[in-house]
Design an enzyme around this catalytic site. Structure first.
Site, PDB file in Angstrom:
ATOM      1  N   ASP A  69      -9.152   6.254  -1.378  1.00 26.92           N
ATOM      2  CA  ASP A  69      -8.082   6.969  -2.080  1.00 26.92           C
ATOM      3  C   ASP A  69      -8.679   7.708  -3.281  1.00 26.92           C
ATOM      4  O   ASP A  69      -9.904   7.766  -3.442  1.00 26.92           O
ATOM      5  CB  ASP A  69      -6.966   6.000  -2.508  1.00 26.92           C
ATOM      6  CG  ASP A  69      -7.434   5.020  -3.581  1.00 26.92           C
ATOM      7  OD1 ASP A  69      -8.648   4.978  -3.880  1.00 26.92           O
ATOM      8  OD2 ASP A  69      -6.585   4.298  -4.138  1.00 26.92           O
TER       9      ASP A  69
ATOM     10  N   TYR B 175      -6.164   6.312   5.083  1.00 26.81           N
ATOM     11  CA  TYR B 175      -6.321   5.415   3.939  1.00 26.81           C
ATOM     12  C   TYR B 175      -5.557   4.098   4.152  1.00 26.81           C
ATOM     13  O   TYR B 175      -6.108   3.001   3.993  1.00 26.81           O
ATOM     14  CB  TYR B 175      -5.829   6.103   2.645  1.00 26.81           C
ATOM     15  CG  TYR B 175      -5.622   5.101   1.555  1.00 26.81           C
ATOM     16  CD1 TYR B 175      -6.703   4.633   0.827  1.00 26.81           C
ATOM     17  CD2 TYR B 175      -4.359   4.565   1.313  1.00 26.81           C
ATOM     18  CE1 TYR B 175      -6.529   3.654  -0.135  1.00 26.81           C
ATOM     19  CE2 TYR B 175      -4.176   3.584   0.363  1.00 26.81           C
ATOM     20  CZ  TYR B 175      -5.258   3.135  -0.357  1.00 26.81           C
ATOM     21  OH  TYR B 175      -5.092   2.157  -1.292  1.00 26.81           O
TER      22      TYR B 175
ATOM     23  N   GLU C   8       0.828  -1.210   0.000  1.00 24.77           N
ATOM     24  CA  GLU C   8       0.000   0.000   0.000  1.00 24.77           C
ATOM     25  C   GLU C   8       0.864   1.263   0.000  1.00 24.77           C
ATOM     26  O   GLU C   8       0.567   2.236  -0.686  1.00 24.77           O
ATOM     27  CB  GLU C   8      -0.947   0.006   1.205  1.00 24.77           C
ATOM     28  CG  GLU C   8      -2.112  -0.942   1.062  1.00 24.77           C
ATOM     29  CD  GLU C   8      -2.959  -0.674  -0.178  1.00 24.77           C
ATOM     30  OE1 GLU C   8      -3.051   0.480  -0.608  1.00 24.77           O
ATOM     31  OE2 GLU C   8      -3.510  -1.636  -0.732  1.00 24.77           O
TER      32      GLU C   8
END
Ligand code: SF4
Length: 351
Positions: free
Chosen positions: A145, A127, A47
């Protein structure tokens, strides 16, 4: 494009999302290396990389990174130079530092399994916490996002700037997360934004949300005003002596702590540079023609003039006066991590 929607219609559109997105995701998801393993450490690494670069570029970096550092404990104990070399090309080295700090914390105390707990780790924001909590721990924790804002703003017809929608979407998505498939639901939204509901020319006819979509075009989201970048003149001195080049370590500002070539954030004239070299006993150094280059960071823009400076015979004076260390060029290329603001200049050295 419809601009208004009742609360009931909005709730109905949300309620349909899992049933529309999950079968589409099962059939169409891309085969990506980080999808093979839901270990929270690996999800966190992927991520953070995906926030810095496109999927294709992240793929190679990810494979190399987890091959070298397969666990949080391995990353926690990794020397900084090796970590930066593995992060090279991804930019924002502060994220690599934070990732290592997070790895040190989870190695000691275990991985938090909720978004709230994850947010307390260094460098982990709203996020990222949602992505790790939903993908690795099957928590109903949204990860909103830019892709997700784009999909939802079009699907719901929300004509507002993205910054005003993120928090709202996270709150509205949480109750519709399907038990047992939270990770897939998060990824299905991201995947749709990445592959179908693209920033321009979305492939609406291939979209599972087409029936309910209030926009069916790229008219949303409303673009956000980007802050103006500050332009800074930068003088870069590429000292070399035969096959050896001078490396400097940045002490402040952007890229603090990184390997670099000697830099001053101001425009130095060739005359000023010659006087500077003469003053430190390196008057015999030969200053070459400068090369102009522009490097754009998120908030500043460097307008670089890079001067090759041949210091054969006065290496010691240059090293002590400018605080640089001479290394063989081959070693710099192979073993030192130079940020992209500097790496381009390697081609100006012969060899
Ligand atoms: S129908 Fe088109 S605009 Fe609407 S969500 Fe799908 S791809 Fe995006």
């Amino acid at each position: 494009m419809e601009q208004t929607i009742t609360d009931a219609a909005r709730a109905a559109l949300y309620a349909e999302l899992p049933a529309l997105l999950l079968p589409w995701y099962d059939k169409n998801k891309r085969d990506l290396p980080w999808r093979a393993n839901k270990d929270p450490y690996r999800v966190l690494v992927s991520e953070l990389m995906l926030q810095q670069t496109r999927v294709e570029a992240a793929r190679e970096h990810y494979i190399r990174f987890v091959r070298e550092l397969p666990t949080a404990a391995a990353l926690a104990a990794c020397p900084e130079d090796k970590l930066f070399k593995l992060w090279e090309g991804l930019g924002y080295y502060s994220r690599a530092r934070n990732l290592q700090k997070a790895a040190q914390e989870v190695s000691e105390h275990g991985f938090p399994c909720t978004a709230e707990g994850l947010k307390k780790l260094p460098g982990v924001g709203e996020y990222t916490a949602g992505a790790v909590a939903s993908i690795a721990f099957e928590q109903p924790a949204p990860a909103v996002d830019g892709n997700v804002v784009r999909v939802l703003s079009r699907y719901l017809g929300d004509a507002l700037p993205a910054a005003q929608l993120r928090k709202r979407y996270a709150e509205e998505l949480a109750p519709v997360y399907p038990a047992g498939r939270c990770g897939d639901f998060t990824q299905s939204l991201m995947e749709l934004g990445a592959t179908v509901c693209a920033p321009s020319s979305p492939l609406c006819l291939a979209c599972p949300l087409l029936g309910g979509c209030r926009t069916k075009s790229d008219a949303l989201p409303i673009p956000e005003k980007k802050p103006e970048r500050r332009k800074t003149p930068v003088t870069m001195l590429l000292f070399y002596a035969g096959e050896r080049v001078a490396i400097w370590r940045r002490k402040e500002g952007v890229l603090r702590g990184m390997y670099a070539f000697y830099t001053e954030e101001r425009a130095l004239t060739e005359g000023g540079l010659a006087a500077r070299l003469a003053a430190c006993g390196a008057g015999g150094a030969k200053i070459g023609q400068p090369t102009a280059h522009r490097h754009v960071f998120s908030h500043i823009e460097w307008e670089i003039a890079a001067y090759p400076v041949d210091c054969a015979g006065c290496e010691a004076e240059v090293a002590s006066s400018f605080g640089v260390v001479f290394y063989p060029l081959s070693e710099v290329k192979a073993a030192l991590s130079l940020p992209s603001a500097y790496r381009w200049a390697l081609r100006l050295f012969k060899g």
